[in-house]
Design a protein around this motif. Sequence first.
Motif, mmCIF file in Angstrom:
data_model
loop_
_atom_site.group_PDB
_atom_site.id
_atom_site.type_symbol
_atom_site.label_atom_id
_atom_site.label_comp_id
_atom_site.label_asym_id
_atom_site.label_seq_id
_atom_site.Cartn_x
_atom_site.Cartn_y
_atom_site.Cartn_z
ATOM 1 N N GLY A 190 0.795 -1.228 0.000
ATOM 2 C CA GLY A 190 0.000 0.000 0.000
ATOM 3 C C GLY A 190 0.823 1.272 0.000
ATOM 4 N N ALA A 191 2.081 1.206 -0.462
ATOM 5 C CA ALA A 191 2.941 2.390 -0.494
ATOM 6 C C ALA A 191 2.475 3.353 -1.580
ATOM 7 N N SER A 192 2.531 4.640 -1.297
ATOM 8 C CA SER A 192 2.173 5.661 -2.283
ATOM 9 C C SER A 192 3.330 5.846 -3.264
ATOM 10 N N ARG A 193 3.101 6.628 -4.319
ATOM 11 C CA ARG A 193 4.166 6.887 -5.292
ATOM 12 C C ARG A 193 5.339 7.625 -4.668
ATOM 13 N N VAL A 194 5.014 8.562 -3.780
ATOM 14 C CA VAL A 194 6.080 9.309 -3.098
ATOM 15 C C VAL A 194 6.899 8.381 -2.215
ATOM 16 N N GLN A 195 6.252 7.513 -1.469
ATOM 17 C CA GLN A 195 6.956 6.562 -0.608
ATOM 18 C C GLN A 195 7.786 5.571 -1.428
ATOM 19 N N THR A 196 7.225 5.127 -2.552
ATOM 20 C CA THR A 196 7.960 4.217 -3.422
ATOM 21 C C THR A 196 9.227 4.875 -3.962
ATOM 22 N N PHE A 197 9.096 6.140 -4.366
ATOM 23 C CA PHE A 197 10.251 6.877 -4.870
ATOM 24 C C PHE A 197 11.288 7.095 -3.769
ATOM 25 N N ARG A 198 10.807 7.464 -2.583
ATOM 26 C CA ARG A 198 11.721 7.782 -1.468
ATOM 27 C C ARG A 198 12.464 6.559 -0.947
ATOM 28 N N PHE A 199 11.777 5.440 -0.811
ATOM 29 C CA PHE A 199 12.376 4.290 -0.135
ATOM 30 C C PHE A 199 12.855 3.174 -1.066
ATOM 31 N N ILE A 200 12.514 3.281 -2.360
ATOM 32 C CA ILE A 200 12.971 2.247 -3.301
ATOM 33 C C ILE A 200 13.819 2.854 -4.420
ATOM 34 N N THR A 201 13.204 3.765 -5.187
ATOM 35 C CA THR A 201 13.897 4.307 -6.356
ATOM 36 C C THR A 201 15.156 5.085 -5.972
ATOM 37 N N LEU A 202 15.003 6.035 -5.059
ATOM 38 C CA LEU A 202 16.121 6.903 -4.701
ATOM 39 C C LEU A 202 17.315 6.140 -4.139
ATOM 40 N N PRO A 203 17.128 5.236 -3.175
ATOM 41 C CA PRO A 203 18.298 4.488 -2.680
ATOM 42 C C PRO A 203 18.954 3.621 -3.746
ATOM 43 N N MET A 204 18.145 3.112 -4.690
ATOM 44 C CA MET A 204 18.678 2.202 -5.699
ATOM 45 C C MET A 204 19.499 2.907 -6.780
ATOM 46 N N ILE A 205 19.316 4.213 -6.929
ATOM 47 C CA ILE A 205 20.048 4.920 -7.989
ATOM 48 C C ILE A 205 21.062 5.914 -7.421
ATOM 49 N N ILE A 206 21.468 5.708 -6.190
ATOM 50 C CA ILE A 206 22.479 6.598 -5.597
ATOM 51 C C ILE A 206 23.754 6.599 -6.427
ATOM 52 N N SER A 207 24.144 5.424 -6.947
ATOM 53 C CA SER A 207 25.355 5.357 -7.764
ATOM 54 C C SER A 207 25.199 6.181 -9.042
ATOM 55 N N SER A 208 24.002 6.174 -9.624
ATOM 56 C CA SER A 208 23.743 6.986 -10.827
ATOM 57 C C SER A 208 23.785 8.474 -10.491
ATOM 58 N N ILE A 209 23.218 8.833 -9.345
ATOM 59 C CA ILE A 209 23.261 10.234 -8.904
ATOM 60 C C ILE A 209 24.701 10.681 -8.697
ATOM 61 N N ASN A 210 25.498 9.803 -8.107
ATOM 62 C CA ASN A 210 26.911 10.114 -7.879
ATOM 63 C C ASN A 210 27.627 10.350 -9.200
ATOM 64 N N THR A 211 27.353 9.509 -10.184
ATOM 65 C CA THR A 211 27.980 9.656 -11.499
ATOM 66 C C THR A 211 27.581 10.964 -12.163
ATOM 67 N N VAL A 212 26.286 11.254 -12.149
ATOM 68 C CA VAL A 212 25.777 12.482 -12.770
ATOM 69 C C VAL A 212 26.361 13.710 -12.081
ATOM 70 N N LEU A 213 26.355 13.699 -10.761
ATOM 71 C CA LEU A 213 26.849 14.843 -9.998
ATOM 72 C C LEU A 213 28.332 15.083 -10.250
ATOM 73 N N THR A 214 29.102 14.005 -10.272
ATOM 74 C CA THR A 214 30.546 14.126 -10.489
ATOM 75 C C THR A 214 30.860 14.661 -11.881
ATOM 76 N N LEU A 215 30.256 14.052 -12.897
ATOM 77 C CA LEU A 215 30.536 14.464 -14.270
ATOM 78 C C LEU A 215 30.084 15.896 -14.544
ATOM 79 N N SER A 216 28.901 16.244 -14.064
ATOM 80 C CA SER A 216 28.384 17.589 -14.325
ATOM 81 C C SER A 216 29.157 18.655 -13.559
ATOM 82 N N LEU A 217 29.586 18.339 -12.343
ATOM 83 C CA LEU A 217 30.378 19.303 -11.574
ATOM 84 C C LEU A 217 31.739 19.547 -12.205
ATOM 85 N N ILE A 218 32.406 18.467 -12.592
ATOM 86 C CA ILE A 218 33.709 18.615 -13.244
ATOM 87 C C ILE A 218 33.561 19.409 -14.538
ATOM 88 N N GLY A 219 32.542 19.051 -15.322
ATOM 89 C CA GLY A 219 32.306 19.774 -16.568
ATOM 90 C C GLY A 219 31.997 21.240 -16.341
#
Length: 287
Positions: A190-219
Motif C-alpha cells: 500500500g505504499a504511495s508513489r512518493v513513498q515508493t520513490f523515497r524508499f525504493i527508487t532513490l536508494p537504488m540509484i544513488i550510484s547513478s546520482i553520484n555519477t551524474v553529480l561528479t561528471l556535471s560538476l567537473i564539466g
Amino acid sequence: MNSYEKHVYKYWMVMPGLLIYLIIFGLPTFLSFYFSLTRWNLISTTFIGLENFKTFFSQTNLRTALGNTFIYAFSTSLSKVIFGLFIAAGLCGKLKTSGYLKSIIYFPTLLGFVVVGIAFSSLMHPSGIINQGLAFFGISKVRWLINPDIALFSVILVDFWKGIGVTTVIYIAGLRAISPDYYEAAKIDGASRVQTFRFITLPMIISSINTVLTLSLIGGLKSYELILTMTEGGPGFSTEVLGLVVYRLFGQGMYGLATAGSVILFISISFIIFPLNHFVAKREVEL
C-alpha cells in the motif's frame, strides 16, 4: 605455478593499465605542477617559484571569475541531477512516444559547445527568434546575453539544454536496473508513489546520482567554450569564469601563468569532487 609466481603475475597484469595511466594522466599532471613554477615558452624555461601564482591571484577579475565559476558549476549540476531524474522516470514509463522523446532529448549532446554557443547567440539576440516568440505573447524583449544580471543564467540554461541528454541516459540505465519485484512488493504493502520513490527508487540509484553529480560538476567547473562563444565573458565580467581566464592567458602567450591557473583549477576541482564522492559513496553503502 607457485605462490610467488602468482603474486608476481597479478602485478604484471596491472602494469599495462598502470603504465597507460601514468603516461596519459600522471606525467602531464606532474609536468603541469612543474611548469606552473616557471616562466616558459616553446623554447626555454626559467624557474621563478610561486611568482605565477602570486600574479594570477592579483588579477582584478579573479574574484568575479571564481564566483561565476562556482555559480555556473553548481547551478548546472543541480539542475541536471534533479530534472534529469524526473525526465528519466517519465521516459521509463509506458509512453508510446518514449523512444522518440529519448532521441530528441539526447540530440543536443551530439552537438559541439561551439556550435551550440553560436546558434544560441543568434537565437537569444534581442531581435532573435526567442524574443520574437515572446513578443507574440505580448512579452517585452529580454536582453538574454546583454543584461549583466541574467547573462550568466542564460548560458546556464543553454548548458542545461545541451547536457541533460547524457544525464537522462545515465538515470535511465540506473532505473532499468531496479528489479520490478521491489515495486510490486511496495504496491502490495500500500505504499504511495512518493513513498515508493523515497524508499525504493532513490536508494537504488544513488550510484547513478553520484555519477551524474561528479561528471556535471567537473564539466561545469572547467567549462569555458560555451561562455566564450556566447558572451566572451561579458558584458563586463558578468560571465567570466576561471577556465576562460586560463584560456585567454594561453592565447596571450603567458604559458607559465596559464599553467598556474590550470593547477589552481585542478586543485579546486579535486577539493570539491573527492569529498563529495566520498560522502555520496558512503550514503550508497549505508542504504
